[in-house]
Design a protein around this motif. Structure first.
Motif, short mmCIF file in Angstrom:
data_model
loop_
_atom_site.label_atom_id
_atom_site.label_comp_id
_atom_site.label_asym_id
_atom_site.label_seq_id
_atom_site.Cartn_x
_atom_site.Cartn_y
_atom_site.Cartn_z
N GLY A 304 1.00 -1.64 0.09
CA GLY A 304 -0.21 0.04 -0.50
C GLY A 304 0.66 0.83 -0.39
N LEU A 305 0.96 2.34 -1.10
CA LEU A 305 1.46 3.73 -1.03
C LEU A 305 0.51 4.65 -0.12
N ALA A 306 1.48 4.39 0.60
CA ALA A 306 0.27 6.05 1.20
C ALA A 306 0.53 7.35 0.65
N GLY A 307 -0.72 8.26 0.70
CA GLY A 307 -0.78 9.43 -0.24
C GLY A 307 -0.01 10.44 0.83
N SER A 308 -0.26 11.45 0.04
CA SER A 308 0.67 12.72 0.87
C SER A 308 0.42 13.19 1.85
N ASP A 309 -0.87 12.35 2.12
CA ASP A 309 -1.66 13.12 4.00
C ASP A 309 -1.04 11.98 4.65
N GLY A 310 -0.73 10.65 4.77
CA GLY A 310 0.12 9.94 5.20
C GLY A 310 -1.08 8.72 5.40
N VAL A 311 -2.25 9.08 4.49
CA VAL A 311 -2.93 7.72 4.78
C VAL A 311 -2.60 6.52 3.66
N CYS A 312 -2.67 5.60 4.61
CA CYS A 312 -2.05 4.28 3.78
C CYS A 312 -3.77 3.60 2.72
N PRO A 313 -4.06 3.11 1.46
CA PRO A 313 -4.81 2.51 1.07
C PRO A 313 -5.85 1.15 1.11
N PRO A 314 -6.46 0.87 0.96
CA PRO A 314 -6.61 -0.21 1.42
C PRO A 314 -5.91 -1.75 0.95
N ILE A 315 -5.92 -2.79 1.19
CA ILE A 315 -5.40 -3.85 0.31
C ILE A 315 -6.79 -4.86 0.36
N GLY A 316 -6.46 -5.37 -0.82
CA GLY A 316 -7.11 -6.39 -0.98
C GLY A 316 -8.79 -5.65 -0.39
N SER A 317 -9.64 -6.74 -0.18
CA SER A 317 -11.14 -6.42 0.24
C SER A 317 -11.80 -5.11 1.24
N GLY A 318 -10.32 -4.90 1.94
CA GLY A 318 -10.75 -4.10 2.30
C GLY A 318 -10.73 -4.06 4.08
N HIS A 319 -10.78 -5.55 4.12
CA HIS A 319 -10.73 -6.25 5.67
C HIS A 319 -9.71 -7.33 6.11
N LYS A 320 -9.04 -7.13 7.57
CA LYS A 320 -8.31 -8.00 7.50
C LYS A 320 -8.70 -9.08 7.88
N PRO A 321 -7.88 -10.25 7.62
CA PRO A 321 -7.90 -11.60 7.50
C PRO A 321 -8.33 -12.44 8.96
N ASP A 322 -9.53 -13.26 8.85
CA ASP A 322 -9.79 -14.21 9.43
C ASP A 322 -9.57 -15.74 8.86
N ASP A 323 -10.07 -16.31 9.66
CA ASP A 323 -10.33 -17.73 8.83
C ASP A 323 -10.74 -18.37 7.47
N ASP A 324 -11.43 -17.06 7.05
CA ASP A 324 -12.49 -17.72 5.65
C ASP A 324 -12.13 -16.81 4.82
N TYR A 325 -12.52 -17.56 3.90
CA TYR A 325 -11.25 -17.13 2.38
C TYR A 325 -11.96 -16.35 1.83
N THR A 326 -13.20 -15.65 1.75
CA THR A 326 -14.25 -15.12 0.90
C THR A 326 -14.58 -13.45 1.60
N HIS A 327 -13.47 -12.91 3.16
CA HIS A 327 -13.66 -12.22 3.48
C HIS A 327 -12.29 -11.06 3.24
N ALA A 328 -11.20 -11.38 3.41
CA ALA A 328 -9.74 -10.81 2.91
C ALA A 328 -9.80 -11.64 1.92
N THR A 329 -8.79 -10.67 0.78
CA THR A 329 -7.62 -11.35 -0.16
C THR A 329 -7.18 -12.68 -0.07
N TYR A 330 -7.15 -13.31 -1.03
CA TYR A 330 -6.25 -14.54 -0.69
C TYR A 330 -5.13 -14.72 -1.53
N PHE A 331 -3.94 -15.67 -1.34
CA PHE A 331 -2.93 -15.99 -2.36
C PHE A 331 -3.56 -17.50 -1.58
N ARG A 332 -3.87 -18.25 -2.51
CA ARG A 332 -3.74 -19.52 -2.77
C ARG A 332 -3.26 -20.00 -3.05
N THR A 333 -2.70 -22.13 -2.91
CA THR A 333 -2.26 -22.88 -3.95
C THR A 333 -1.07 -22.17 -3.73
#
Length: 386
Positions: A304-333
């Protein structure tokens, strides 16, 4: 080659600043645009507004690289391309490439403008895995990654299936999701990167697009996508920078499989997408100082490249990961490729790097009978300076 003034390399560059470049720089940009835009056999505009030129495969701009003066195009890899992982009912491959391919004997290349080159120069270089702390912090990039650093395992490629999301980022931010392959010290690092990215600065829009990046010798060369000579296209229907469809949080997932592998006979590094395989093209071995015979490191993750205001963009779905692959972005296999073309999971010597801003996270799952070795990663972004 003369560089643009320093004001253009800061993250807040705007297209209005194009007029501030010097006369010499403008002449250099015109020269590069002319070199990159070869006479087309056919030209058309996509639904997203991209201008595609169908260029004779033997006259594509990549062959203008001085190291490729005597390069003979390799039309097919010599290794067998196979499929990995199980197809699940809630997971589909994204549609990749053009609805109508270019004519036989040509390859599709997005037309390059001076604004494209200036926007690309305004972005920081992709951070080296060997110097994540130094590179990332200096360029205001915030990295989350799973790195296989077992150097006894020489890696002739890497594979992973990444879920794609359509997210919103500010005009001076970007959010990337990619595989790294690299070897060498920072001053002479050879690196290949491929994945999907949202970058208004690079593309002039907020679409999720497939991207590549390379450097052969410590950032003295290389570029994003095909904005400079180097990457050789062979597929007439699969342009780099293709827009990608996004997944739904908690619902259907659209993923892109990324397969990068060195051809043991030619030494070229091939990029293969999805299945049935789309053999997009390759990075010729001549480009690299330290990727002549495999790689010491591979990694999967995001930036995530932060903007000039010091704010980082969302990465992936915009949600932190849990154990459900449909919630956060994943890399699998997750796989790496041995010299005898055996596809193996990450070693036990993996390292997890999570940016200390606490706006992102990564959860690694060493094995799942449906998803294989996989990781969920990403987060909402937020203030990340300091």
């Amino acid at each position: 080659m003369k560089l643009l003034p320093l004001l253009l390399v800061f993250f807040g560059v705007s297209l209005g600043e194009v007029g501030k470049i010097s006369e010499d720089d403008d002449i250099e940009l015109e020269r590069q645009v002319k070199m990159m835009n070869r006479p087309p056999v056919k030209t058309f505009t996509t639904e997203e507004g991209d201008t595609i030129d169908c260029i004779d495969i033997d006259k594509q701009p990549s062959l203008q690289h001085p190291l490729l003066k005597n390069h003979k195009i390799q039309k097919e890899p010599t290794f067998q391309v196979t499929s990995f992982g199980r197809n699940l009912s809630r997971i589909k491959f994204v549609q990749f490439g053009l609805r109508e391919p270019c004519p036989i004997g040509t390859v599709p290349i997005l037309r390059v403008t001076k604004k494209d080159l200036i926007r690309a120069r305004a972005l920081p270089k992709m951070p080296s895995l060997a110097a994540l702390r130094q590179d990332a912090l200096q360029s205001n990039q915030h990295v989350i990654s799973l790195v296989d650093n077992k150097i006894e395992n020489i890696k002739y490629g890497a594979y992973g299936r990444a879920s794609v999301y359509n997210i919103s980022v500010a005009s001076d931010q970007f959010s990337s999701h990619n595989i790294w392959i690299q070897t060498g010290p920072r001053d002479h690092v050879s690196m290949i990167v491929a994945g999907w990215m949202v970058s208004p600065q690079l593309y002039g829009d907020s679409l999720s697009r497939f991207f590549i990046y390379w450097t052969g010798n410590g950032y003295r060369d290389g570029c994003y996508d095909v904005l400079c000579p180097g990457f050789v296209l062979v597929n007439r229907g699969a342009p780099i920078r293709s827009p990608l469809r996004g997944s739904t949080y908690g619902g259907d997932q659209y993923e892109v499989s990324i397969h990068i592998e060195q051809d043991r006979e030619t030494g070229n590094w091939w990029l293969i997408i999805n299945y049935p395989p789309i053999k997009v093209g390759y990075w010729p071995k001549e480009l690299f100082v330290n990727l002549q015979n495999g790689s010491l490191h591979v990694a999967w993750g995001g930036i995530g490249l932060a903007g000039s205001d010091g704010v980082c963009p969302p990465i992936g779905s915009g949600h932190k990961p849990d154990d459900d692959y449909t919630h956060a972005t994943y890399f699998r296999t997750l796989q790496w490729v041995s010299e005898d073309q055996t596809y193996l999971p990450p070693s036990t010597e993996v390292g997890i790097w999570v940016d200390r801003s606490h706006v992102y996270d990564l959860k690694y799952h060493p094995h799942d009978r449906h998803l294989g070795y996989w990781m969920g990663y990403g987060g909402p972004g937020g203030y990340c300076r300091g």
